[in-house]
Design a protein around this motif. Structure first.
Motif, PDB file in Angstrom:
ATOM      1  N   ALA A  17       0.839  -1.201   0.000  1.00 47.22           N
ATOM      2  CA  ALA A  17       0.000   0.000   0.000  1.00 47.22           C
ATOM      3  C   ALA A  17       0.876   1.254   0.000  1.00 47.22           C
ATOM      4  CB  ALA A  17      -0.920  -0.004   1.218  1.00 47.22           C
ATOM      5  N   HIS A  18       1.949   1.212   0.745  1.00 45.65           N
ATOM      6  CA  HIS A  18       2.902   2.317   0.841  1.00 45.65           C
ATOM      7  C   HIS A  18       3.563   2.559  -0.527  1.00 45.65           C
ATOM      8  CE1 HIS A  18       6.269   4.113   3.620  1.00 45.65           C
ATOM      9  NE2 HIS A  18       5.765   4.998   2.800  1.00 45.65           N
ATOM     10  N   ALA A  74       6.948  11.289  -1.261  1.00 47.51           N
ATOM     11  CA  ALA A  74       5.688  10.680  -0.833  1.00 47.51           C
ATOM     12  C   ALA A  74       5.938   9.517   0.112  1.00 47.51           C
ATOM     13  CB  ALA A  74       4.891  10.218  -2.052  1.00 47.51           C
ATOM     14  N   PHE A  75       6.949   8.718  -0.197  1.00 46.75           N
ATOM     15  CA  PHE A  75       7.264   7.573   0.655  1.00 46.75           C
ATOM     16  C   PHE A  75       7.638   8.039   2.055  1.00 46.75           C
ATOM     17  CE2 PHE A  75       9.365   3.750   2.098  1.00 46.75           C
ATOM     18  CZ  PHE A  75       8.740   2.732   1.394  1.00 46.75           C
ATOM     19  N   GLN A  76       8.466   9.096   2.119  1.00 47.07           N
ATOM     20  CA  GLN A  76       8.876   9.645   3.418  1.00 47.07           C
ATOM     21  C   GLN A  76       7.689  10.224   4.167  1.00 47.07           C
ATOM     22  OE1 GLN A  76      11.506   9.490   5.130  1.00 47.07           O
ATOM     23  NE2 GLN A  76      12.008  11.397   6.191  1.00 47.07           N
ATOM     24  N   ARG A  79       5.570   7.417   5.517  1.00 50.38           N
ATOM     25  CA  ARG A  79       6.247   6.722   6.621  1.00 50.38           C
ATOM     26  C   ARG A  79       6.162   7.534   7.908  1.00 50.38           C
ATOM     27  NH1 ARG A  79      10.736   7.036   9.230  1.00 50.38           N
ATOM     28  NH2 ARG A  79      11.617   8.647   7.904  1.00 50.38           N
ATOM     29  N   LEU A  80       6.371   8.842   7.794  1.00 49.52           N
ATOM     30  CA  LEU A  80       6.307   9.690   8.978  1.00 49.52           C
ATOM     31  C   LEU A  80       4.885   9.761   9.534  1.00 49.52           C
ATOM     32  CD1 LEU A  80       8.635  12.632   7.896  1.00 49.52           C
ATOM     33  CD2 LEU A  80       9.135  10.813   9.536  1.00 49.52           C
ATOM     34  N   ALA A  85       3.050   1.198  10.839  1.00 52.52           N
ATOM     35  CA  ALA A  85       1.878   0.696  10.121  1.00 52.52           C
ATOM     36  C   ALA A  85       2.042   0.806   8.606  1.00 52.52           C
ATOM     37  CB  ALA A  85       0.635   1.464  10.558  1.00 52.52           C
ATOM     38  N   ALA A  86       2.975   1.650   8.148  1.00 57.17           N
ATOM     39  CA  ALA A  86       3.201   1.795   6.715  1.00 57.17           C
ATOM     40  C   ALA A  86       3.801   0.535   6.113  1.00 57.17           C
ATOM     41  CB  ALA A  86       4.114   2.996   6.445  1.00 57.17           C
ATOM     42  N   SER A  87       4.614  -0.172   6.903  1.00 55.87           N
ATOM     43  CA  SER A  87       5.259  -1.404   6.418  1.00 55.87           C
ATOM     44  C   SER A  87       5.272  -2.441   7.538  1.00 55.87           C
ATOM     45  CB  SER A  87       6.695  -1.106   5.955  1.00 55.87           C
ATOM     46  OG  SER A  87       6.717  -0.207   4.873  1.00 55.87           O
TER      47      SER A  87
END
Length: 222
Positions: A17-18, A74-76, A79-80, A85-87
């Motif tokens: 999803a991330h 966007a990934f950062q 994640r923040l 829960a992002a991974s």
């Protein structure tokens, strides 16, 4: 001593999803249509520049660089905002790592297509991260399936290739293992599927983490 080298995305953590959300942001920045979910997941494991080139072969270099930077941003951001829960770790992953890490006859390592920043941030949330004696990322090596990451893990551990196994969910992982003359074990819960893993050289494809230790012992016994 033996060495077990883990891939990360699709093997230890479920980051689909991330990844998809970040890729959607990248293609929006490049003003290009977003590829389908399966197409995006098919490139997981490659370094980001190579993955983006596969997904947007028509994009000129300037646009491609914009898309890569948009993906990273966007990934950062995700994640923040989401934290672990992002991974999230797949069921059984932490238990198996701790079990293998407690053995006195093997070492653990990581070889991932993630960036160094992404890998460092992810491992910062693992209180078992010190069980890995080597953690190699795409920032420091050619993209999978080049064997460089595995070869560095072998050097760090002082282990011969024949005594090492790569655990991964993509054909790139199995091809990397084969290029490094190591064994490869596939996992079915990731992004490429059983048939692709076996075709790429997996000795066996697992359906649950609990089966990993037995599979490792069978390979080394043989």
């Amino acid at each position: 001593m033996k060495l077990v080298i883990f891939d990360v995305d699709g093997t230890l953590v479920d980051s689909q999803a991330h990844i998809i959300a970040s890729m959607e942001a990248a293609f929006a920045a490049g003003d290009l249509p977003v590829p389908g979910r399966d197409t995006i997941l098919s490139i997981v494991g490659l370094s980001l520049p190579l993955a983006m080139r596969h997904l947007a072969p028509e994009a000129e270099e300037v646009r491609l660089e914009q898309m890569i930077e948009a993906y990273k941003a966007a990934f950062q951001e995700h994640r923040l905002a989401q934290g672990p829960a992002a991974s999230p770790l797949y069921p059984g992953a932490e238990e198996m790592i701790r079990r293998l890490g407690a053995r006195d006859d093997l070492y653990l390592a990581i070889a991932t297509g993630k960036s160094r920043r992404g890998l460092t941030a992810l491992m910062a949330g693992w209180d078992f991260a010190d069980l890995f004696i080597s953690a190699q990322s795409a920032d420091d090596h050619p993209s999978k399936p080049h064997p460089s990451m595995v070869q560095t893990c072998l050097i760090d551990a002082g282990v011969e290739a024949s005594d090492a196994v790569v655990i991964g969910d993509t054909s790139y992982d199995m091809e990397m293992a084969r290029a490094a003359r190591c064994h490869g074990i596939g996992v079915s819960w990731g992004y490429h599927g059983r048939a692709a893993l076996l075709t790429a050289g997996a000795r066996v494809v697992l359906d649950r983490f609990e089966a990993l230790e037995t599979a490792l012992d069978e390979i080394w016994k043989g």
